[in-house]
Scaffold this active site. Structure first.
Site, short mmCIF file in Angstrom:
data_model
loop_
_atom_site.label_atom_id
_atom_site.label_comp_id
_atom_site.label_asym_id
_atom_site.label_seq_id
_atom_site.Cartn_x
_atom_site.Cartn_y
_atom_site.Cartn_z
N MET A 99 29.69 -10.21 15.14
CA MET A 99 30.71 -10.19 16.19
C MET A 99 32.09 -9.91 15.60
O MET A 99 32.85 -9.10 16.13
CB MET A 99 30.72 -11.54 16.91
N ASP A 100 32.40 -10.56 14.50
CA ASP A 100 33.69 -10.36 13.85
C ASP A 100 33.87 -8.90 13.44
O ASP A 100 34.92 -8.30 13.65
CB ASP A 100 33.78 -11.29 12.63
#
Lengths: 270, 270
Positions: B166-167
């Site tokens: 996600m990052d």
């Protein structure tokens, strides 16, 4: 239909149930979580004799800060109640008495599994870390040195690698402090980048155990505490209660031949 | 003393400053972030000709869901404005015009760097993913298939591996949507575990660009959207402003001979 959700509990070796029979798993007694059960969990986790390789031991890649702080905490294991946690290549090795009645490992064509934070095998290239846990204080210290395969911005550790290290430290701490099983939330504030090859010290505290959840906090900083790399809070669920494993759970296959795995479902407030 | 903080800006190839001279870096014009600059960023990011290996291409390990959805989005690159982002082994390869005036790469004894999400080289063993970006809608889709080296609970992806994915998707999206540089916060709620070898679809939206930050959201779910794996919100900072790179920054060496890297410092509200 087999309620595969329960396979997870069985795989984790702590709750045995009959296939197809929905069961209300016992709710954890918070007193026991902070009582003698922690000692039992630590004993089960920290095997006295094992042929498994412990990856949480010094190697030539460790920087001087990491080595000296490791030695300091190793001394504290003799005098101050700290415990050095072993770190095997897979959580499958950590969980004793593991049985796989539905044969996931047998059915799968995958034979080589690794816990994410030990995914890179060359010393110094990926994750170097060791976790010390204090049973009565319910806190942990993780010494973390990111290698060049954990890069984000050039020369610095990827924020995701620190997030994963925090999650893993939460996970082990929550398990030993109160049988915490799964992370349900992580809230991270990044403040400074960690240079690749340097030491970040993660201090993790169990803030409280309430409503079947372990509430935790973490601060990651330089050894001299002058630079804060990140702060994080998180929650771990304690057991596979009916809420996490409802009778109405639907088996999902995700379109892959060997991925008919269970999906333990929970619905924390978002 | 060289203000190494500014090296980061130089390394990132977008702000050139003189060593030792504190500078107020230009604040981003939100209009340009949502205007033609996105096209310029996309052009710079998606090289037409390169000898670099693109890891975001199908291989034998991809599950059927991943392959078919990849093909669907590849069709949309011809008809619907989507762009497939290349994925090189290091962010150093992604950032063009990189110069290292203070010779970090030369001074370091490390020659092999990898972006964290491409740290495992054997196909299917670690991260398999591809990101599609839509410039005018400011959104991304990441097709993510975790391998057995990304394991947490037996048979399932480690929560930290999803957090990192996600990052990374936030990071690339924020960069292309508005020159977002660094993640300052991630707030993740995990809801279901992702079986190793199966597909998780991450949908990322830029919610707004305000006060030098890109605000983003993400939902990770199964292809049929029936199972939500996690939800996440995050913030990325837009540029190295004076707040991020204060004149009072102190050079830190972290006790390692080759870790004299810059520490761009910021202090978001925690």
């Amino acid at each position: 239909m087999i309620r595969r959700c329960f396979q997870v509990a069985v795989r984790l070796g702590r709750h045995r149930v009959l296939p197809g029979v929905p069961q209300v798993l016992p709710r954890l007694n918070p007193t026991s979580a902070f009582g003698s059960s922690t000692d039992a969990l630590v004993s089960r986790f920290c095997l006295k004799k094992t042929d498994l390789k412990d990856y949480a031991l010094p190697n030539a890649s460790w920087c001087p800060d990491m080595l000296t702080l490791y030695q300091e905490f190793l001394e504290k294991t003799k005098t101050d109640g700290w415990i050095k946690l072993p770190s095997f290549k897979s959580n499958r090795d950590h969980i004793q008495g593991l049985t796989l009645p539905f044969g996931l490992a047998v059915a799968s064509d995958i034979s080589d599994w690794r816990i994410f934070t030990r995914c890179i095998q060359v010393e110094g290239q990926g994750y170097e870390y060791v976790i010390f846990f204090h049973p009565s204080k319910k806190k942990s210290i993780c010494l973390f040195q990111p290698g060049p395969y954990l890069e984000g911005a050039p020369g610095f550790a990827h924020g995701g690698s620190l997030a994963a290290m925090m999650d893993e430290t939460f996970s082990k701490t929550a398990y030993l402090a109160g049988e915490g099983l799964f992370t349900v939330s992580l809230n991270i504030r990044f403040k400074n980048l960690i240079p690749v090859g340097s030491l970040a010290v993660l201090k993790v505290d169990v803030e409280k155990i309430e409503d079947q959840k372990v509430y935790m906090s973490c601060i990651a900083q330089s050894r001299d505490q002058q630079t804060v790399y990140a702060k994080c809070s998180g929650k771990e669920v304690l057991s596979l209660s009916t809420r996490l494993c409802p009778a109405t759970i639907t088996l999902r296959t995700n379109g892959r031949k060997n991925a008919e795995d269970a999906l333990p479902s929970w619905d924390p407030a978002f």
